[in-house]
Design an enzyme around this catalytic site. Sequence first.
Site, PDB file in Angstrom:
ATOM      1  CG  ASP A  36      -1.981  -0.800   1.111  1.00 42.84           C
ATOM      2  OD1 ASP A  36      -2.093  -1.572   0.162  1.00 42.84           O
ATOM      3  OD2 ASP A  36      -2.910  -0.861   1.967  1.00 42.84           O
ATOM      4  CG  LEU A  86     -10.572   6.226   4.526  1.00 46.73           C
ATOM      5  CD1 LEU A  86      -9.850   5.515   5.498  1.00 46.73           C
ATOM      6  CD2 LEU A  86     -11.462   7.447   5.064  1.00 46.73           C
ATOM      7  CE  LYS A 116      -4.284   1.874   4.341  1.00 47.49           C
ATOM      8  NZ  LYS A 116      -3.519   2.586   3.230  1.00 47.49           N
ATOM      9  NE  ARG A 137     -14.284   2.203  -2.551  1.00 43.81           N
ATOM     10  CZ  ARG A 137     -13.000   2.591  -2.135  1.00 43.81           C
ATOM     11  NH1 ARG A 137     -12.564   3.151  -1.017  1.00 43.81           N
ATOM     12  NH2 ARG A 137     -11.881   1.689  -2.534  1.00 43.81           N
TER      13      ARG A 137
END
Length: 143
Positions: A36, A86, A116, A137
């Site tokens: 990430d 986010l 996180k 989502r």
Amino acid sequence: MYNEKIKIKEKMEQLNEKLQKYAYSYYVLDDPEIEDYEYDKLYHELLDLEKENPDIVLENSVTSHVIGEVINSFAPVEHIVQMGSLQDVFDEAELYEFDERVKNAVSSAMYVVEPKIDGLSVSLEYENGRFSRGSTRGDGNVG
């Protein structure tokens, strides 16, 4: 100057293409190819180039829409309110900028901070205190 703009646009297109590929692997295939942090660094590199060169617009930039797509294994759910992503914060200055944006939108904000944890973005709906529906989502509008 013209050649410099061409090189910048090519760099932006290369970054966008990589990011789309990585995002597809992560969000759709559930098989991430990079960490990430590395994705976020590439994303911010593209975002910075876009801010520095507002005259160069990539219509399909990953910075301008939610990444993901609806998988047909479940019935689609249309979100009442669009689900967004986010925003990442990498340094103290960005943290203070985030706080200012929140203060401008919400008069008395409080924060809860935790490490996180990567995972799936979901919308969980309850009716009269009982779970009624869950959805991903998806593309932000349909999950």
